[in-house]
Design an enzyme around this catalytic site. Structure first.
Site, PDB file in Angstrom:
ATOM      1  N   HIS A 169      38.095 -19.980  94.339  1.00 45.87           N
ATOM      2  CA  HIS A 169      37.389 -18.729  94.029  1.00 45.87           C
ATOM      3  C   HIS A 169      38.305 -17.799  93.262  1.00 45.87           C
ATOM      4  O   HIS A 169      39.459 -17.640  93.634  1.00 45.87           O
ATOM      5  CB  HIS A 169      36.956 -18.026  95.325  1.00 45.87           C
ATOM      6  CG  HIS A 169      36.145 -18.899  96.220  1.00 45.87           C
ATOM      7  ND1 HIS A 169      36.714 -19.845  97.037  1.00 45.87           N
ATOM      8  CD2 HIS A 169      34.813 -18.989  96.414  1.00 45.87           C
ATOM      9  CE1 HIS A 169      35.762 -20.484  97.704  1.00 45.87           C
ATOM     10  NE2 HIS A 169      34.591 -19.993  97.341  1.00 45.87           N
TER      11      HIS A 169
ATOM     12  N   LYS B 139      33.700 -27.345  93.949  1.00 42.66           N
ATOM     13  CA  LYS B 139      33.078 -26.020  93.759  1.00 42.66           C
ATOM     14  C   LYS B 139      34.076 -25.017  93.188  1.00 42.66           C
ATOM     15  O   LYS B 139      35.161 -24.841  93.746  1.00 42.66           O
ATOM     16  CB  LYS B 139      32.571 -25.495  95.104  1.00 42.66           C
ATOM     17  CG  LYS B 139      32.101 -24.039  95.046  1.00 42.66           C
ATOM     18  CD  LYS B 139      31.855 -23.440  96.424  1.00 42.66           C
ATOM     19  CE  LYS B 139      31.690 -21.933  96.325  1.00 42.66           C
ATOM     20  NZ  LYS B 139      31.660 -21.261  97.610  1.00 42.66           N
TER      21      LYS B 139
ATOM     22  N   LYS C 106      18.719  -3.394  70.639  1.00 46.49           N
ATOM     23  CA  LYS C 106      17.616  -3.736  69.738  1.00 46.49           C
ATOM     24  C   LYS C 106      18.037  -3.848  68.263  1.00 46.49           C
ATOM     25  O   LYS C 106      17.302  -4.377  67.448  1.00 46.49           O
ATOM     26  CB  LYS C 106      16.477  -2.721  69.884  1.00 46.49           C
ATOM     27  CG  LYS C 106      15.772  -2.859  71.232  1.00 46.49           C
ATOM     28  CD  LYS C 106      14.501  -2.055  71.314  1.00 46.49           C
ATOM     29  CE  LYS C 106      13.827  -2.319  72.656  1.00 46.49           C
ATOM     30  NZ  LYS C 106      12.550  -1.652  72.818  1.00 46.49           N
TER      31      LYS C 106
ATOM     32  N   ASP D  36       6.957  -4.624  70.050  1.00 46.49           N
ATOM     33  CA  ASP D  36       6.555  -3.245  70.372  1.00 46.49           C
ATOM     34  C   ASP D  36       5.663  -2.720  69.245  1.00 46.49           C
ATOM     35  O   ASP D  36       4.607  -2.119  69.480  1.00 46.49           O
ATOM     36  CB  ASP D  36       7.778  -2.329  70.504  1.00 46.49           C
ATOM     37  CG  ASP D  36       8.519  -2.534  71.810  1.00 46.49           C
ATOM     38  OD1 ASP D  36       7.903  -3.054  72.759  1.00 46.49           O
ATOM     39  OD2 ASP D  36       9.710  -2.180  71.880  1.00 46.49           O
TER      40      ASP D  36
HETATM   41  P1  NAP Z   1      14.767   7.583  73.417  1.00 50.73           P
HETATM   42  O1  NAP Z   1      15.139   6.749  72.256  1.00 50.73           O
HETATM   43  O2  NAP Z   1      15.834   8.127  74.308  1.00 50.73           O
HETATM   44  O3  NAP Z   1      13.922   8.840  72.861  1.00 50.73           O
HETATM   45  C1  NAP Z   1      13.499   9.866  73.710  1.00 50.73           C
HETATM   46  C2  NAP Z   1      12.632  10.828  72.946  1.00 50.73           C
HETATM   47  O4  NAP Z   1      12.095  11.764  73.873  1.00 50.73           O
HETATM   48  C3  NAP Z   1      13.401  11.655  71.903  1.00 50.73           C
HETATM   49  O5  NAP Z   1      12.551  11.930  70.828  1.00 50.73           O
HETATM   50  C4  NAP Z   1      13.732  12.932  72.685  1.00 50.73           C
HETATM   51  O6  NAP Z   1      13.917  14.056  71.880  1.00 50.73           O
HETATM   52  C5  NAP Z   1      12.456  13.100  73.489  1.00 50.73           C
HETATM   53  N1  NAP Z   1      12.658  13.885  74.706  1.00 50.73           N
HETATM   54  C6  NAP Z   1      13.358  13.529  75.797  1.00 50.73           C
HETATM   55  N2  NAP Z   1      13.286  14.503  76.721  1.00 50.73           N
HETATM   56  C7  NAP Z   1      12.538  15.502  76.201  1.00 50.73           C
HETATM   57  C8  NAP Z   1      12.116  16.761  76.668  1.00 50.73           C
HETATM   58  N3  NAP Z   1      12.460  17.199  77.875  1.00 50.73           N
HETATM   59  N4  NAP Z   1      11.357  17.511  75.856  1.00 50.73           N
HETATM   60  C9  NAP Z   1      11.011  17.082  74.632  1.00 50.73           C
HETATM   61  N5  NAP Z   1      11.375  15.903  74.126  1.00 50.73           N
HETATM   62  C10 NAP Z   1      12.136  15.108  74.902  1.00 50.73           C
HETATM   63  O7  NAP Z   1      13.751   6.823  74.388  1.00 50.73           O
HETATM   64  P2  NAP Z   1      12.733   5.642  74.015  1.00 50.73           P
HETATM   65  O8  NAP Z   1      13.386   4.348  74.173  1.00 50.73           O
HETATM   66  O9  NAP Z   1      12.117   5.953  72.714  1.00 50.73           O
HETATM   67  O10 NAP Z   1      11.645   5.769  75.192  1.00 50.73           O
HETATM   68  C11 NAP Z   1      10.758   6.875  75.280  1.00 50.73           C
HETATM   69  C12 NAP Z   1       9.702   6.608  76.331  1.00 50.73           C
HETATM   70  O11 NAP Z   1       8.885   5.515  75.933  1.00 50.73           O
HETATM   71  C13 NAP Z   1      10.291   6.149  77.663  1.00 50.73           C
HETATM   72  O12 NAP Z   1      10.507   7.263  78.466  1.00 50.73           O
HETATM   73  C14 NAP Z   1       9.237   5.213  78.250  1.00 50.73           C
HETATM   74  O13 NAP Z   1       8.465   5.900  79.200  1.00 50.73           O
HETATM   75  C15 NAP Z   1       8.382   4.852  77.070  1.00 50.73           C
HETATM   76  N6  NAP Z   1       8.407   3.397  76.811  1.00 50.73           N
HETATM   77  C16 NAP Z   1       7.240   2.727  76.908  1.00 50.73           C
HETATM   78  C17 NAP Z   1       7.194   1.376  76.640  1.00 50.73           C
HETATM   79  C18 NAP Z   1       5.900   0.618  76.772  1.00 50.73           C
HETATM   80  O14 NAP Z   1       5.887  -0.611  76.603  1.00 50.73           O
HETATM   81  N7  NAP Z   1       4.811   1.299  77.059  1.00 50.73           N
HETATM   82  C19 NAP Z   1       8.345   0.697  76.241  1.00 50.73           C
HETATM   83  C20 NAP Z   1       9.523   1.414  76.148  1.00 50.73           C
HETATM   84  C21 NAP Z   1       9.541   2.767  76.428  1.00 50.73           C
HETATM   85  P3  NAP Z   1      15.350  14.436  71.240  1.00 50.73           P
HETATM   86  O15 NAP Z   1      15.490  13.615  70.006  1.00 50.73           O
HETATM   87  O16 NAP Z   1      15.276  15.870  71.018  1.00 50.73           O
HETATM   88  O17 NAP Z   1      16.380  14.061  72.289  1.00 50.73           O
END
Ligand code: NAP
Length: 498
Positions: A118, A146, A292, A328
């Site tokens: 181990h 092992k 990604k 997506d």
């Molecule tokens: P991300 O890249 O971190 O982007 C977050 C976005 O939300 C940015 O535009 C950010 O604005 C804004 N934001 C965060 N907090 C905020 C607040 N309090 N007020 C106003 N704007 C705010 O995240 P992401 O990967 O795009 O994911 C976003 C959401 O998508 C996730 O929370 C998740 O629920 C959803 N999602 C869904 C799927 C699906 O298959 N349905 C898949 C993935 C994600 P700033 O640029 O100003 O920071």
């Protein structure tokens, strides 16, 4: 067939026997009684040895030396005597460290001898050093050789696989596993790689080493008892990854369609290093945050939408070549088209400018929609809108913009049922409102939209559609994705979340 072993220790003999019965009920093939830990907890190892005949499963006896993180504090002579007694009492396997086998004397007369090594801090000196150790175990009379090492990134899994699949000089029963979250797939793929056994824990116990899965997950989720060498290997890469629902979703779909494949979570820190080391034996992956964009240059055939967006969430193989996709983007377009038909000429307002927002604006633009973006940090909206020749709006301008489709790509509302990214009184009758957030399933944004006469689309629909599009690629389009099952699997999992 690869066996499932549950390591157990207890302060009371009755608990040890009861846990052994529970291990059997959950689907394990044997238990490992850690007599060093039993002794440390106050159970006389001789009482346990005397009870081997009553155990509900065959017993592997281990009295681990402290040099390999065991709890044994007695002498080597005492340890040797206990091993001999366990052998005589009917232990099915006995595990002794290669480093100490010479001082412990005689090999067991009845039990199979596991010789083990181990390394809790690293990869045991690397591939060749581990091979030498496995050969030394065989030369020292091991029935089972092992080694257990500690993976620091998922790329280390390539070494584990190679040692199991190519047993040069130590043919026969072998166990090679990588501990820790980065090493977890080595435990989950033990059947595909032909390991003699793999260790798993009872759901209410911590296990004896970092990263052990539950027996239940091994049997039901990863189908360990069905696994055969030659099964195809899929997974999701990301960091963190433990929260991902993709293993549940894809394994359920593989099982339902009787596809000889298994899908595991790869906790990956350095994605290019992982793909170079492990890509050759992986048939396809889903890709999540933060990778990604990390593998764009390593893929033979990028999908059209990947080229446009500059981000991908899927790799699959076709005709020996790697292909990328961004399901997506495809799923967002499919969700919107299912509600409104052709998107061309429609006005899509995207809230947010992060990763999901990027997929939203490209999905809209690819389908011929007119796109506008608004975001808390305006400069990010300007940059994103420019990618698709769309319009960046301030939040005030967005409130007046005449959209047909409003899509939330921010994380606002996630885990907060009272929060919405859009004012309640600014919804419009006859529009489509799509919230990509799916925890909660029905967000305030969607409730407000419905009340105002708009058509709501739930984020979970996107999640299922992107996974279904991956499933079709993973299975060469030979199976229709079992959408209802995938939906039930996700809803079940979400319902169990705290
Ligand atoms: P991300 O890249 O971190 O982007 C977050 C976005 O939300 C940015 O535009 C950010 O604005 C804004 N934001 C965060 N907090 C905020 C607040 N309090 N007020 C106003 N704007 C705010 O995240 P992401 O990967 O795009 O994911 C976003 C959401 O998508 C996730 O929370 C998740 O629920 C959803 N999602 C869904 C799927 C699906 O298959 N349905 C898949 C993935 C994600 P700033 O640029 O100003 O920071």
């Amino acid at each position: 067939m690869t066996l499932i072993a549950v390591p157990l220790a207890a302060a009371q003999l009755a608990t040890l026997l009861a846990d052994t019965a529970r291990a059997k009920a959950s689907g394990a093939d044997l238990v490992e009684w850690r007599l060093d830990t039993c002794a440390a907890q106050g159970l006389d190892p001789r009482a346990a040895i005397a009870a081997i005949a009553q155990a509900a499963l065959p017993v592997l006896v281990t009295i681990r030396h402290p040099s390999e993180r065991g709890d044994w504090t007695g002498s080597e002579a005492e340890r040797a005597a206990l091993y001999a007694e366990a052998d005589a009492a009917g232990a099915a396997w006995i595990d002794i460290e290669l480093a100490h086998v010479a001082t412990l004397g005689q090999r067991p007369l009845r039990a199979k001898l596991i010789l083990s090594a181990h390394d809790f801090t690293g990869m045991g000196g690397g591939r060749e050093a581990l091979r030498e150790r496995l050969r030394a175990m065989r030369a020292a009379g091991a029935d089972v050789a092992k080694v257990a090492v500690m993976a620091s990134d998922a790329a280390d899994l390539a070494v584990v696989r190679e040692l199991l699949v190519d047993r040069a000089g130590y043919e026969g029963d072998t166990i090679v596993l990588a501990m820790g979250e980065h090493g977890l797939p080595s435990r989950l793929l033990a059947g595909v790689w032909g390991a003699h056994l793999t260790f798993a824990r009872l759901a209410d116990q911590a296990g004896s080493a970092p990263g052990q899965p539950t027996v239940d997950d091994l049997v039901r989720l990863y189908r360990l008892k069905d696994q055969q060498t030659g099964w195809r290997i899929f997974g999701v890469i990301g960091s963190p990854i433990a929260h991902s629902m993709s293993p549940q979703l894809h394994n359920a779909a593989f099982a339902a369609c009787d596809v000889a494949a298994v899908y595991v979570p790869f906790r990956v820190e350095d994605a290019p290093a992982f793909w170079r080391a492990c890509g050759p034996w992986i048939d396809g992956v889903s890709i999540t945050i933060p990778h990604k964009q990390a593998l764009l240059d390593l893929i033979d055939v990028p999908g059209d939408e990947v080229r446009r967006v500059g981000a991908m969430n899927t790799i699959h193989r076709e005709g020996g070549r790697s292909h990328s996709a961004n399901t997506d983007v495809l799923a967002i377009a499919a969700c919107l088209e299912s509600a409104t038909g052709d998107l061309s000429g429609k006005r899509v307002l995207c809230l947010g400018a992060g990763g999901v927002a990027k997929a939203i604006v490209h999905a809209g633009a690819l389908a011929g929609a007119t796109v506008a973006v608004t975001n808390r940090t305006h400069v990010r909206a300007v940059e994103l809108a420019a990618e698709v020749a769309g319009t960046a709006l301030t939040i005030e301008q967005a409130l007046e913009w005449p959209y047909d489709i409003l899509v939330n790509g921010t994380s606002q509302g996630m885990g907060k049922p009272d929060e919405s990214p859009w004012p309640e009184d600014r919804h419009r009758r006859g529009t489509i409102v799509f919230d990509t957030v799916y925890t909660p399933l029905v967000t305030k944004l969607l409730l407000d939209a419905k009340r105002a006469g708009a058509t709501p689309i739930m984020g979970v629909d996107m999640f299922i559609r992107q996974a279904a599009a991956q499933f079709m690629r993973f299975t060469d389009n030979r199976f229709a994705p079992p959408i209802d099952l995938m939906r039930r699997t996700v809803l079940d999992r979400l319902a169990r979340k705290p």
